[in-house]
Design a protein around this motif. Structure first.
Motif, PDB file in Angstrom:
ATOM      1  N   GLY A  96     -21.363 -25.460  12.698  1.00 50.54           N
ATOM      2  CA  GLY A  96     -19.962 -25.417  13.038  1.00 50.54           C
ATOM      3  C   GLY A  96     -19.753 -24.540  14.254  1.00 50.54           C
ATOM      4  O   GLY A  96     -20.692 -24.231  14.990  1.00 50.54           O
ATOM      5  N   PHE A  97     -18.520 -24.097  14.472  1.00 52.72           N
ATOM      6  CA  PHE A  97     -18.215 -23.296  15.649  1.00 52.72           C
ATOM      7  C   PHE A  97     -17.057 -22.362  15.339  1.00 52.72           C
ATOM      8  O   PHE A  97     -16.488 -22.399  14.229  1.00 52.72           O
ATOM      9  CB  PHE A  97     -17.882 -24.188  16.850  1.00 52.72           C
ATOM     10  CG  PHE A  97     -16.831 -25.238  16.572  1.00 52.72           C
ATOM     11  CD1 PHE A  97     -15.483 -24.970  16.739  1.00 52.72           C
ATOM     12  CD2 PHE A  97     -17.209 -26.502  16.128  1.00 52.72           C
ATOM     13  CE1 PHE A  97     -14.525 -25.932  16.480  1.00 52.72           C
ATOM     14  CE2 PHE A  97     -16.251 -27.481  15.867  1.00 52.72           C
ATOM     15  CZ  PHE A  97     -14.904 -27.195  16.046  1.00 52.72           C
ATOM     16  N   ALA A  98     -16.714 -21.515  16.285  1.00 48.82           N
ATOM     17  CA  ALA A  98     -15.644 -20.528  16.085  1.00 48.82           C
ATOM     18  C   ALA A  98     -14.583 -20.684  17.159  1.00 48.82           C
ATOM     19  O   ALA A  98     -14.899 -20.831  18.352  1.00 48.82           O
ATOM     20  CB  ALA A  98     -16.216 -19.106  16.126  1.00 48.82           C
ATOM     21  N   LEU A  99     -13.311 -20.648  16.743  1.00 42.78           N
ATOM     22  CA  LEU A  99     -12.171 -20.665  17.650  1.00 42.78           C
ATOM     23  C   LEU A  99     -11.275 -19.469  17.333  1.00 42.78           C
ATOM     24  O   LEU A  99     -11.230 -19.005  16.184  1.00 42.78           O
ATOM     25  CB  LEU A  99     -11.370 -21.961  17.499  1.00 42.78           C
ATOM     26  CG  LEU A  99     -12.065 -23.256  17.930  1.00 42.78           C
ATOM     27  CD1 LEU A  99     -11.165 -24.452  17.667  1.00 42.78           C
ATOM     28  CD2 LEU A  99     -12.470 -23.201  19.399  1.00 42.78           C
ATOM     29  N   PRO A 100     -10.553 -18.948  18.325  1.00 41.14           N
ATOM     30  CA  PRO A 100      -9.738 -17.761  18.076  1.00 41.14           C
ATOM     31  C   PRO A 100      -8.572 -18.042  17.131  1.00 41.14           C
ATOM     32  O   PRO A 100      -7.961 -19.114  17.172  1.00 41.14           O
ATOM     33  CB  PRO A 100      -9.240 -17.366  19.476  1.00 41.14           C
ATOM     34  CG  PRO A 100      -9.352 -18.602  20.290  1.00 41.14           C
ATOM     35  CD  PRO A 100     -10.516 -19.372  19.740  1.00 41.14           C
ATOM     36  N   ARG A 101      -8.303 -17.076  16.283  1.00 42.01           N
ATOM     37  CA  ARG A 101      -7.190 -17.198  15.342  1.00 42.01           C
ATOM     38  C   ARG A 101      -5.885 -17.489  16.070  1.00 42.01           C
ATOM     39  O   ARG A 101      -5.039 -18.245  15.579  1.00 42.01           O
ATOM     40  CB  ARG A 101      -7.057 -15.897  14.542  1.00 42.01           C
ATOM     41  CG  ARG A 101      -5.852 -15.859  13.608  1.00 42.01           C
ATOM     42  CD  ARG A 101      -5.649 -14.482  13.004  1.00 42.01           C
ATOM     43  NE  ARG A 101      -5.401 -13.466  14.009  1.00 42.01           N
ATOM     44  CZ  ARG A 101      -4.216 -13.286  14.625  1.00 42.01           C
ATOM     45  NH1 ARG A 101      -3.197 -14.081  14.340  1.00 42.01           N
ATOM     46  NH2 ARG A 101      -4.062 -12.335  15.516  1.00 42.01           N
ATOM     47  N   GLN A 102      -5.703 -16.912  17.247  1.00 40.98           N
ATOM     48  CA  GLN A 102      -4.437 -17.045  17.959  1.00 40.98           C
ATOM     49  C   GLN A 102      -4.111 -18.492  18.313  1.00 40.98           C
ATOM     50  O   GLN A 102      -2.955 -18.909  18.237  1.00 40.98           O
ATOM     51  CB  GLN A 102      -4.449 -16.176  19.230  1.00 40.98           C
ATOM     52  CG  GLN A 102      -4.362 -14.687  18.984  1.00 40.98           C
ATOM     53  CD  GLN A 102      -5.704 -14.085  18.568  1.00 40.98           C
ATOM     54  OE1 GLN A 102      -6.729 -14.770  18.500  1.00 40.98           O
ATOM     55  NE2 GLN A 102      -5.699 -12.797  18.273  1.00 40.98           N
ATOM     56  N   VAL A 103      -5.125 -19.276  18.711  1.00 37.22           N
ATOM     57  CA  VAL A 103      -4.851 -20.676  19.040  1.00 37.22           C
ATOM     58  C   VAL A 103      -4.743 -21.520  17.781  1.00 37.22           C
ATOM     59  O   VAL A 103      -3.946 -22.473  17.724  1.00 37.22           O
ATOM     60  CB  VAL A 103      -5.906 -21.250  20.009  1.00 37.22           C
ATOM     61  CG1 VAL A 103      -7.242 -21.480  19.320  1.00 37.22           C
ATOM     62  CG2 VAL A 103      -5.409 -22.539  20.648  1.00 37.22           C
ATOM     63  N   MET A 104      -5.493 -21.177  16.748  1.00 45.75           N
ATOM     64  CA  MET A 104      -5.428 -21.951  15.513  1.00 45.75           C
ATOM     65  C   MET A 104      -4.090 -21.749  14.798  1.00 45.75           C
ATOM     66  O   MET A 104      -3.603 -22.652  14.114  1.00 45.75           O
ATOM     67  CB  MET A 104      -6.583 -21.569  14.599  1.00 45.75           C
ATOM     68  CG  MET A 104      -7.968 -21.853  15.188  1.00 45.75           C
ATOM     69  SD  MET A 104      -8.237 -23.592  15.566  1.00 45.75           S
ATOM     70  CE  MET A 104      -8.491 -24.260  13.922  1.00 45.75           C
ATOM     71  N   ASP A 105      -3.514 -20.566  14.928  1.00 48.26           N
ATOM     72  CA  ASP A 105      -2.246 -20.269  14.266  1.00 48.26           C
ATOM     73  C   ASP A 105      -1.031 -20.601  15.117  1.00 48.26           C
ATOM     74  O   ASP A 105       0.098 -20.574  14.622  1.00 48.26           O
ATOM     75  CB  ASP A 105      -2.181 -18.787  13.886  1.00 48.26           C
ATOM     76  CG  ASP A 105      -3.143 -18.416  12.776  1.00 48.26           C
ATOM     77  OD1 ASP A 105      -3.673 -19.344  12.114  1.00 48.26           O
ATOM     78  OD2 ASP A 105      -3.378 -17.216  12.560  1.00 48.26           O
ATOM     79  N   ALA A 106      -1.227 -20.899  16.404  1.00 47.00           N
ATOM     80  CA  ALA A 106      -0.104 -21.143  17.301  1.00 47.00           C
ATOM     81  C   ALA A 106       0.639 -22.417  16.914  1.00 47.00           C
ATOM     82  O   ALA A 106       0.042 -23.392  16.457  1.00 47.00           O
ATOM     83  CB  ALA A 106      -0.594 -21.238  18.735  1.00 47.00           C
TER      84      ALA A 106
END
Length: 343
Positions: free
Chosen positions: A173-183
Motif C-alpha cells: 500500500g502507500f501513505a497519503l497525508p491526513r490533511q488531504v484525506m480529510d479535506a
C-alpha cells in the motif's frame, strides 16, 4: 452515485451554459455575472453523451485567468476544509512551479468564500520542500493571506494515512497525508510539462506523486524507491490519483517548455474537474510546441499514461467525454484541440 457518475452528471449541465445558466457545483447565477461569453462545444456523434467540462481561457495575466477559471467552474467552499496542492518541481518559474499570482488569487478567493481551513502543501521527492517554499517566498504569503503551509516531507508519521487498495500494485500500500484525506475540497494547481522518463507527462495525473509519503507509518519500506524502481510506475501512480482525486484542477499553460533550454508563450489557462481530461487537453497543447518529443509518439488517448487511466473506469474513458467551455478568443483553439484529440 459514485464520484465518476456524479461528475458526469455535473458535466451534463454544461448544456445550460448556452442558455445563460451557470456551470458549477454551487447555486446557479445569472449569465450577467459571468466575465466570459461561453461557447459550449457540441457533439456530432452522441448529443446525449455525458460530458466533463474543460474551460479554455485565453490569457497572459495569471491573476485574471485564475479568477475566470474559478468563476466558470465554481465549487462550494463556505464552511469547507480546503487543501491546495501547488506544482513544485523546482523554484524556477512556470512551467516548473506554480506561479505565486495563481496561489495568492486562489487563497484570497477561498478566504472570501469563508472556508474553515485552508492548507497549501506538497512534497518534493529529492529536495527540501521547505527550502523551495522559501525560494518562492511562500511562508510570507501564508502569513499575509492566512493559510497553513505544509512541507509534507517534514510531516510526522502520525499525520499520514496508510492506504491499501484491494489488488494494489503497491507492495504494502502507500501513505497519503491526513490533511488531504480529510479535506472537503482538494484543489490541484498544475502546469503543462513533459519529461523524458516514463510516464512522461507531469501534469494533473502526475501531481499525486507530490502527496506520496516516503514511508508507511511504522514501516521502513521506502515508497519513493518502490515507485521509481518498478518496471511500470503508471499503475501505482494512478492508485494515488484514485485514493484522493482532485475536485478541481487549474492547469497553467500560459508558458510551456518547448525544449529543455527554451520556452514558448502558449497563452492558455485550463480548468477542469477530471484530471485525465485536463491532462489530455494539456498534452494536445504541448504538441503544438513539442512535435518531435515523446509526447507526439501516440494519438492522445494512446499515450500510455492516459490509456491506462482511461481503462480503469474511475475517470473519463475517451476524448468524446470532454466538453470545452470557451471564450471568443479561445474558440479557434478549442476547435484545433478537438482535432488533435480526434473528436
Amino acid at each position: 452515485m459514485d464520484r465518476r457518475n456524479f461528475l458526469k452528471h455535473l458535466a451534463g449541465l454544461s448544456a445550460l451554459a448556452a442558455s445563460g445558466a451557470w456551470l458549477g457545483c454551487a447555486t446557479p447565477t445569472t449569465a450577467a455575472s459571468r466575465r466570459l461569453p461561453l461557447q459550449v462545444g457540441a457533439s456530432t456523434e452522441s448529443p446525449t453523451l455525458a460530458r466533463t467540462p474543460v474551460a479554455l481561457i485565453a490569457a497572459t495575466d495569471r491573476r485574471q485567468a485564475t479568477e475566470e477559471a474559478l468563476a466558470l467552474l465554481d465549487i462550494t467552499l463556505r464552511g469547507k476544509r480546503v487543501f491546495v496542492q501547488p506544482t513544485l518541481h523546482s523554484a524556477q518559474p512556470p512551467p516548473y512551479s506554480t506561479h505565486t499570482h495563481i496561489l495568492a488569487t486562489l487563497a484570497r478567493h477561498a478566504r472570501s468564500r469563508e472556508c474553515t481551513d485552508l492548507v497549501v502543501a506538497t512534497r518534493h521527492p529529492h529536495h527540501s520542500t521547505a527550502a523551495l517554499f522559501r525560494a518562492k517566498q511562500l511562508p510570507t504569503m501564508a502569513r499575509e493571506l492566512g493559510f497553513d503551509l505544509l512541507a509534507l516531507d517534514e510531516l510526522p508519521s502520525h499525520q499520514w494515512r496508510h492506504v491499501r487498495p484491494e489488488h494494489s500494485a503497491w507492495e504494502q500500500g502507500f501513505a497519503l497525508p491526513r490533511q488531504v484525506m480529510d479535506a472537503d475540497v482538494y484543489l490541484q494547481l498544475t502546469t503543462a510539462l513533459s519529461e523524458a522518463e516514463p510516464p512522461h507527462l507531469r501534469m494533473a495525473l502526475h501531481g499525486a506523486r507530490g502527496l506520496l509519503g516516503v514511508r508507511i507509518p511504522g514501516s521502513e519500506h521506502n515508497l519513493d524507491e518502490e515507485l521509481t524502481g518498478c518496471d511500470d510506475p503508471i499503475p501505482r501512480q494512478l492508485e494515488l490519483v484514485e485514493a484522493r482525486t482532485p475536485d478541481l484542477i487549474l492547469l497553467d499553460a500560459i508558458d510551456v517548455a518547448a525544449s529543455e533550454s527554451s520556452g514558448e508563450r502558449c497563452g492558455v489557462f485550463v480548468a477542469g474537474l477530471d484530471p485525465l481530461a485536463v491532462d489530455a487537453v494539456g498534452l494536445a497543447l504541448l504538441r503544438r510546441y513539442q512535435p518531435a518529443k515523446a509526447t507526439a509518439e501516440h494519438a492522445i488517448f494512446e499515450h500510455p499514461l492516459l490509456q491506462a487511466a482511461a481503462s480503469r473506469g474511475s475517470l473519463i474513458a475517451s476524448a468524446r467525454e470532454i466538453e470545452f467551455l470557451t471564450d471568443k478568443a479561445s474558440a479557434p483553439l478549442a476547435e484545433e484541440l478537438r482535432a488533435r484529440l480526434g473528436v
